[in-house]
Design a protein around this motif. Structure first.
Motif, short mmCIF file in Angstrom:
data_model
loop_
_atom_site.label_atom_id
_atom_site.label_comp_id
_atom_site.label_asym_id
_atom_site.label_seq_id
_atom_site.Cartn_x
_atom_site.Cartn_y
_atom_site.Cartn_z
N LEU A 28 0.81 -1.12 -0.05
CA LEU A 28 0.09 -0.01 0.13
C LEU A 28 0.81 1.28 0.02
O LEU A 28 0.38 2.35 -0.56
CB LEU A 28 -0.82 -0.07 1.24
CG LEU A 28 -2.15 -0.92 1.24
CD1 LEU A 28 -3.06 -0.69 2.24
CD2 LEU A 28 -3.20 -0.37 -0.03
N SER A 29 2.06 1.11 0.49
CA SER A 29 2.78 2.58 0.79
C SER A 29 3.80 2.36 -0.16
O SER A 29 4.67 3.27 -0.39
CB SER A 29 3.56 2.44 1.95
OG SER A 29 4.26 1.47 2.44
N THR A 65 -9.83 -1.41 2.79
CA THR A 65 -9.96 -1.87 4.03
C THR A 65 -9.00 -3.37 3.96
O THR A 65 -9.27 -3.97 3.10
CB THR A 65 -11.26 -2.18 4.57
OG1 THR A 65 -11.24 -2.47 5.84
CG2 THR A 65 -12.20 -3.03 3.66
N TYR A 66 -8.36 -3.58 5.13
CA TYR A 66 -7.92 -5.01 5.18
C TYR A 66 -8.42 -5.65 6.23
O TYR A 66 -8.44 -5.17 7.54
CB TYR A 66 -6.28 -4.67 5.58
CG TYR A 66 -5.41 -5.79 5.82
CD1 TYR A 66 -5.20 -6.60 4.67
CD2 TYR A 66 -5.00 -6.06 7.00
CE1 TYR A 66 -4.43 -7.77 5.05
CE2 TYR A 66 -4.13 -7.27 7.46
CZ TYR A 66 -3.76 -8.23 6.15
OH TYR A 66 -3.11 -9.29 6.54
N LEU A 121 -7.60 -2.95 9.35
CA LEU A 121 -7.64 -1.43 8.70
C LEU A 121 -9.10 -0.94 8.28
O LEU A 121 -9.46 -1.55 7.19
CB LEU A 121 -6.57 -1.38 7.58
CG LEU A 121 -6.67 0.06 6.79
CD1 LEU A 121 -6.23 1.19 7.73
CD2 LEU A 121 -6.00 -0.10 5.43
N TRP A 175 -12.31 0.98 6.70
CA TRP A 175 -12.02 1.67 5.54
C TRP A 175 -11.51 3.15 5.68
O TRP A 175 -11.60 3.85 6.71
CB TRP A 175 -13.47 2.04 5.34
CG TRP A 175 -14.22 0.97 4.44
CD1 TRP A 175 -15.35 0.41 4.98
CD2 TRP A 175 -13.88 0.41 3.14
NE1 TRP A 175 -15.48 -0.68 4.09
CE2 TRP A 175 -14.93 -0.64 3.01
CE3 TRP A 175 -12.82 0.55 1.98
CZ2 TRP A 175 -14.85 -1.53 1.92
CZ3 TRP A 175 -12.82 -0.19 1.11
CH2 TRP A 175 -13.89 -1.04 0.73
N ARG A 176 -10.65 3.45 4.69
CA ARG A 176 -9.68 4.71 4.67
C ARG A 176 -9.60 5.15 3.12
O ARG A 176 -9.15 4.13 2.25
CB ARG A 176 -8.41 4.32 5.01
CG ARG A 176 -7.52 5.51 5.31
CD ARG A 176 -5.99 5.21 5.79
NE ARG A 176 -6.52 4.87 7.26
CZ ARG A 176 -5.81 5.56 8.31
NH1 ARG A 176 -5.23 6.62 8.02
NH2 ARG A 176 -6.18 5.19 9.61
N ILE A 210 -7.44 6.67 0.26
CA ILE A 210 -5.97 7.19 0.13
C ILE A 210 -5.94 7.84 -1.14
O ILE A 210 -6.40 7.52 -2.22
CB ILE A 210 -5.26 5.84 -0.16
CG1 ILE A 210 -5.43 5.08 1.30
CG2 ILE A 210 -3.79 6.09 -0.22
CD1 ILE A 210 -4.63 3.74 1.34
N GLY A 252 -0.99 9.39 3.03
CA GLY A 252 -2.13 8.63 3.36
C GLY A 252 -1.92 7.12 3.29
O GLY A 252 -2.42 6.41 4.00
N GLU A 254 0.21 6.00 6.20
CA GLU A 254 -0.64 5.88 7.45
C GLU A 254 -1.75 4.75 7.54
O GLU A 254 -1.66 4.09 8.72
CB GLU A 254 -1.52 7.08 7.49
CG GLU A 254 -0.74 8.24 7.80
CD GLU A 254 -1.69 9.58 7.78
OE1 GLU A 254 -2.93 9.55 7.40
OE2 GLU A 254 -1.24 10.70 8.23
N ALA A 255 -2.14 4.26 6.27
CA ALA A 255 -2.82 3.15 6.17
C ALA A 255 -1.86 1.82 6.63
O ALA A 255 -2.18 1.10 7.26
CB ALA A 255 -3.31 2.79 4.82
N VAL A 259 -1.28 1.26 10.19
CA VAL A 259 -2.52 0.86 11.10
C VAL A 259 -2.15 -0.56 10.66
O VAL A 259 -2.62 -1.61 11.70
CB VAL A 259 -3.71 1.17 10.33
CG1 VAL A 259 -4.83 0.53 11.10
CG2 VAL A 259 -3.79 2.95 10.60
#
Length: 262
Positions: free
Chosen positions: A56-57, A76-77, A90, A92-93, A95, A100, A103-104, A107
């Protein structure tokens, strides 16, 4: 066997979801659903969490998000095992930039590596699909596509067969992709569940997931052959899901990384 745990407290009230959806458009709402059943060793569970956090990052993911129509995704994870057993790691977020995404990822690392999260129960692919579909109904954004991304290392051996859950998810407009991760030799009971009723032979895990779990436009299954392959294959898979692209015909999974559904 450890006590089964059901986690649904992450769900956002419907009125709140509707209000947020009115303001937020995304290209995809993506559920990343990882298998942590008893056949998943602790190091493999850690690999999945760290792999999703790194993916994700990663700059490739951030670039893929920036190139979408809206420049945003919602993700979401979750982790799942037996029927009616799942954890949302995780919530829902949305990005839309590298910050962002980091940050996800943080988490997932902070909330996922907790005692009691590993090696829980049997493998209920039907519940993984149902839980992910429920999660998509709570996505706090309006997506162009709604995608369920299932990671698993073997066939369904608990709860209903996965086809009914899959068909229900497809009727809701959801797309289901799958990732087969390395597994130990399957016990005879699970080997029987992996038999192709038309061929009378054992199915490769990716073949099984493709036949019984995946569905929807451009859905696909992919294979991780070794633990060292996990991160690059997962990253490629998520980039593909964000971009919503496919141009490959269905081919045998032992010869190619992706098996596509046209």
């Amino acid at each position: 066997m450890p006590a089964l745990v059901v986690c649904t407290s992450f769900f956002i009230p419907a009125a709140s979801v509707r209000a947020q959806k009115a303001d937020t458009a995304v290209d995809v709402c993506l559920v990343l659903a990882a298998d942590i059943s008893a056949s998943i060793a602790n190091d493999t569970a850690h690999m999945q969490r760290e792999g999703h956090a790194q993916a994700l990052s990663h700059p490739d993911i951030v670039s893929a998000i920036a190139l979408t129509r809206t420049g945003r995704i919602a993700v979401t994870y979750v982790e799942w095992s037996s029927h009616r057993t799942a954890h949302t790691i995780l919530p829902w977020r949305v990005i839309e930039n590298a910050r962002g995404a980091r940050e996800a990822a943080d988490v997932i690392r902070d909330m996922g590596h907790r005692p009691g999260q590993d090696r829980l129960g049997l493998t209920s692919l039907s519940w993984a699909i149902s839980y992910a579909s429920q999660s998509l109904a709570q996505c706090p954004a309006t997506p162009d596509r709604a995608v369920i991304d299932i990671s698993a290392n073997g066939p369904n051996n608990d709860g209903p067969a996965p086809e009914a859950a899959r068909d229900h998810a497809l009727a809701m407009g959801h797309i289901i992709n799958a990732l087969a991760i390395p597994a130990p030799v399957l016990p005879p009971k699970d080997l029987a569940l992996s038999l192709d009723p038309n061929e009378g032979a054992w199915q490769h895990p990716t073949d099984y997931l493709y036949s019984h779990v995946t569905g929807g436009p451009n859905s696909f299954a992919t294979t991780v052959r070794t633990l060292d392959d996990y991160f690059p294959v997962l990253r490629r898979k998520i980039v593909t899901e964000i971009a919503g692209l496919s141009d490959n015909p269905l081919e045998h999974v032992q010869e190619v990384e992706l098996a596509w559904r046209p």
